[in-house]
Design a protein around this motif. Structure first.
Motif, PDB file in Angstrom:
ATOM      1  N   PHE A   1       6.244  10.325  -0.161  1.00 34.92           N
ATOM      2  CA  PHE A   1       7.578  10.671   0.321  1.00 34.92           C
ATOM      3  C   PHE A   1       7.702  12.194   0.389  1.00 34.92           C
ATOM      4  N   ALA A   2       8.223  12.694   1.504  1.00 34.66           N
ATOM      5  CA  ALA A   2       8.196  14.137   1.761  1.00 34.66           C
ATOM      6  C   ALA A   2       9.196  14.909   0.917  1.00 34.66           C
ATOM      7  N   GLN A   3      10.419  14.409   0.800  1.00 32.41           N
ATOM      8  CA  GLN A   3      11.469  15.129   0.080  1.00 32.41           C
ATOM      9  C   GLN A   3      12.125  14.191  -0.928  1.00 32.41           C
ATOM     10  N   VAL A   4      11.923  14.475  -2.209  1.00 28.91           N
ATOM     11  CA  VAL A   4      12.530  13.662  -3.258  1.00 28.91           C
ATOM     12  C   VAL A   4      13.156  14.594  -4.296  1.00 28.91           C
ATOM     13  N   TYR A   5      14.447  14.471  -4.481  1.00 33.83           N
ATOM     14  CA  TYR A   5      15.172  15.247  -5.481  1.00 33.83           C
ATOM     15  C   TYR A   5      15.602  14.328  -6.621  1.00 33.83           C
ATOM     16  N   ASN A   6      15.759  14.920  -7.792  1.00 33.93           N
ATOM     17  CA  ASN A   6      16.311  14.197  -8.939  1.00 33.93           C
ATOM     18  C   ASN A   6      17.730  14.709  -9.162  1.00 33.93           C
ATOM     19  N   LEU A   7      18.669  13.788  -9.398  1.00 32.26           N
ATOM     20  CA  LEU A   7      20.061  14.171  -9.598  1.00 32.26           C
ATOM     21  C   LEU A   7      20.211  14.843 -10.960  1.00 32.26           C
TER      22      LEU A   7
ATOM     23  N   ARG B   1       8.536  -1.808  -4.259  1.00 32.99           N
ATOM     24  CA  ARG B   1       9.617  -1.879  -3.275  1.00 32.99           C
ATOM     25  C   ARG B   1       9.855  -0.560  -2.536  1.00 32.99           C
ATOM     26  N   ALA B   2       8.969   0.401  -2.735  1.00 36.70           N
ATOM     27  CA  ALA B   2       9.156   1.706  -2.092  1.00 36.70           C
ATOM     28  C   ALA B   2       9.205   1.593  -0.577  1.00 36.70           C
ATOM     29  N   GLY B   3       8.605   0.561  -0.028  1.00 35.22           N
ATOM     30  CA  GLY B   3       8.622   0.368   1.420  1.00 35.22           C
ATOM     31  C   GLY B   3      10.001   0.125   1.978  1.00 35.22           C
ATOM     32  N   GLU B   4      10.958  -0.182   1.131  1.00 32.53           N
ATOM     33  CA  GLU B   4      12.333  -0.382   1.589  1.00 32.53           C
ATOM     34  C   GLU B   4      13.015   0.946   1.930  1.00 32.53           C
ATOM     35  N   LEU B   5      12.356   2.040   1.578  1.00 31.69           N
ATOM     36  CA  LEU B   5      12.924   3.363   1.840  1.00 31.69           C
ATOM     37  C   LEU B   5      12.214   4.027   3.002  1.00 31.69           C
ATOM     38  N   ASP B   6      12.929   4.924   3.696  1.00 31.84           N
ATOM     39  CA  ASP B   6      12.370   5.700   4.799  1.00 31.84           C
ATOM     40  C   ASP B   6      11.677   6.935   4.227  1.00 31.84           C
ATOM     41  N   ARG B   7      10.363   7.042   4.422  1.00 29.32           N
ATOM     42  CA  ARG B   7       9.604   8.153   3.853  1.00 29.32           C
ATOM     43  C   ARG B   7       9.988   9.507   4.429  1.00 29.32           C
ATOM     44  N   ASP B   8      10.610   9.532   5.577  1.00 28.47           N
ATOM     45  CA  ASP B   8      10.918  10.805   6.233  1.00 28.47           C
ATOM     46  C   ASP B   8      12.360  11.265   6.020  1.00 28.47           C
ATOM     47  N   VAL B   9      13.121  10.486   5.255  1.00 23.27           N
ATOM     48  CA  VAL B   9      14.508  10.849   4.968  1.00 23.27           C
ATOM     49  C   VAL B   9      14.611  11.271   3.497  1.00 23.27           C
ATOM     50  N   LEU B  10      15.374  12.326   3.252  1.00 25.76           N
ATOM     51  CA  LEU B  10      15.516  12.843   1.903  1.00 25.76           C
ATOM     52  C   LEU B  10      15.972  11.744   0.946  1.00 25.76           C
TER      53      LEU B  10
END
Length: 560
Positions: free
Chosen positions: A535-541, A503-512
């Protein structure tokens, strides 16, 4: 050589004892205006609460013991009232008789300690209002409680002593209200950790009044009856049979001022690494003297018995020709607050940022040992320098194990450890004491991945700030539906880890993107998956939903 020491608690007696061990010929006199010496000031609240049965347990050594062991003359009930550095004499008053005399010295050690800060409030001198600095104070408080059958107390100030007194009074069955002028209890810690202390106090039925000031203390010649909080006109009176003033301490500088020594930027006596002041033959040790921060090198003043003992020993050595030097402090400390150990070392996040560091921050929530043997959650907040990877500070809160971990981390910081070094520490393991990967190991792994790898972290505070500033952020909950039903980060979407790849396609790859789970581990797995998918920017909480909810609750309470 004649050595005169003024003050006989941790630092003064340590200086005298070390000087004697180095030099049998020195004449050493210690003057103390009180009657108790070498006592455990940190143990006083536990005598008040009854956990320590007799005050003698906190005052195991007296003047006769020092004379017999070290041939040191300790004169209690004697106050040094004046210092003349030209003639190298001190003026001493015998408090029992009122008579005064002069005593010459070759070397003078100021170990005058601190005094409690007592705000100039109406009623602050009423019977039943106490500070907690000496065995005399502790005896008076316990006596007052027992004689008056005190049932309600107000503790003003929520630092170390205030928290210890709150716990002990509560354990005695006394209803306690804590009034703290700042926004959290234990204000020396970062707010997201102090908030956990707030919650523990409230869990134990403490009436905690934060961001609140005392305007007056009410009562009459028979004793205190209440404390006025808020403004005199619009405030509220909290009923009290007993008031503990624990708003802080300040160095006793009267003799230092007479001697003409330099007072440093922390408002304690400036000394070199052996305890010398800038006046010849005058030394200063313990709580009255400055130290320096081991990380920044800047002057620091954190009055703790452990530091005072070290400083006294170093100066006693230096006076008698030794080469010991003080190596600085991290402010390492721990306090028990009901069921929690609350510990810290080094720089907090706020302090590190103020010192100019670009910091990486981790909230690591792990059991102190396996849950199948009763392991309980331990929260470690660690702060590191992104530029170098150096560990700068840590805070730990948990029902057990906080002491062990904070000491390991303090040792690591002392020797300049990189966060990557933490993973390689060969720590003791048995399921009765720790997990195979200790919380310290996890702390190092996660920080190293955040700084040098592909797993950057974001704290709840930073996430909320950036979203409030209008930044577009996709917050992704990778937990199960069962866990999500227990509480969520507002505005998050639910993409369970087992479905995330499809389901990763439901997310915008260019948005954090910010991933999160309960504590952080599964969130990191989701983070890695998305990065591997491009995905360019991925942070973990940091600390996951548990840490976020604790942060959010603290914010709500702060606004209420």
């Amino acid at each position: 050589m004649k050595i005169v020491v003024v003050g006989s608690v941790a630092a003064g007696t340590s200086a005298a004892a070390k000087a004697r061990r180095n030099d049998e010929s020195a004449r050493i006199t210690v003057y103390e205006r009180d009657h108790d010496i070498s006592y455990s000031g940190c143990g006083l609240p536990y005598f008040v609460g009854g956990e320590v049965e007799t005050i003698d347990e906190l005052t195991p050594r007296d003047a006769a013991w020092f004379k017999a062991r070290y041939d040191v003359e300790v004169r209690t009930g004697h106050e040094v009232t004046d210092v003349d550095v030209t003639t190298r004499t001190v003026t001493v008053r015998d408090l029992a008789t009122g008579s005064t005399f002069e005593d010459p010295y070759d070397e003078l050690v100021l170990a005058t300690g601190v005094r409690s800060v007592v705000p100039p409030l109406a009623g602050v001198d009423l019977p039943g209002v106490f500070t907690v600095r000496s065995p005399s104070d502790a005896r008076a408080i316990r006596g007052w409680i027992e004689q008056r059958k005190a049932r309600r107390a107000v503790v003003v100030g929520a630092g170390y002593i205030g928290l210890e007194m709150t716990e002990q009074l509560t354990e005695r069955g006394i209803a306690v209200t804590v009034v703290e002028a700042l926004e959290h209890a234990m204000p020396r810690m970062d707010a997201d950790m102090s908030a956990r202390v707030d919650a523990e106090l409230r869990r134990n039925d403490v009436d905690l009044r934060l961001a609140t000031r005392v305007s007056a203390i009410e009562g009459d010649h028979d004793g205190v009856t209440g404390v006025r909080v808020g403004s005199p006109e619009d405030g509220e009176t909290v009923a009290a049979d007993l008031v503990i003033m624990s708003v802080g301490v300040r160095p006793n500088l009267e003799l230092a001022t007479q001697a003409g020594v330099t007072i440093g930027p922390t408002h304690a006596i400036a000394v070199d690494r052996q305890g010398r002041t800038d006046v010849p033959h005058v030394w200063a040790v313990g709580d009255v003297a400055e130290s320096f921060n081991l990380i920044t090198g800047e002057p620091a003043w954190v009055p703790l018995g452990s530091t005072a003992n070290k400083m006294g020993r170093i100066t006693g050595d230096a006076i008698t020709g030794g080469t010991l030097e003080h190596r600085g402090i991290l402010g390492t400390s721990i306090v028990r607050v009901f069921d929690l150990g609350v510990a810290q070392t080094g720089l907090t996040e706020d302090q590190a940022r103020a010192a100019g560091y670009d910091v990486e921050v981790l909230h690591n929530i792990k059991p102190d040992r396996p849950e199948y043997l009763g392991g309980k959650p331990l929260v470690i907040k660690a702060v590191a320098d992104r530029a170098t990877g150096r560990l700068l500070g840590a805070q730990a809160i948990g029902a057990s194990g906080a002491d062990k971990r904070i000491d390991v981390l303090a040792t690591a910081i002392t020797y300049g450890a990189d966060v990557a070094d933490l993973f390689h520490l060969d720590l003791a393991y048995s399921p009765t004491y720790a997990t195979t990967k200790d919380p310290v190991h996890y702390t190092g792994m996660a920080l190293d991945n955040a700084i040098r790898g592909t797993a950057p972290l974001i704290t709840p505070a930073e996430l909320d700030r950036r979203r409030a500033d209008g930044e577009k952020i996709q917050v992704v909950d990778v937990r199960s539906a069962k866990d999500r039903a227990k509480g969520v980060v507002a505005g998050s979407v639910h993409l369970p880890l087992k479905e995330l790849r499809a389901r990763a396609g439901e997310l915008d790859r260019d948005v954090l993107v910010v991933t999160y789970c309960n504590k952080g581990v599964t969130g990191n797995a989701g983070q890695n998956l998305l990065r591997n998918l491009g995905f360019a920017q991925v942070y973990n909480l940091s600390g996951g939903n548990q840490n976020y909810q604790a942060w959010a609750a603290a914010q709500r309470l702060g606004r209420s």
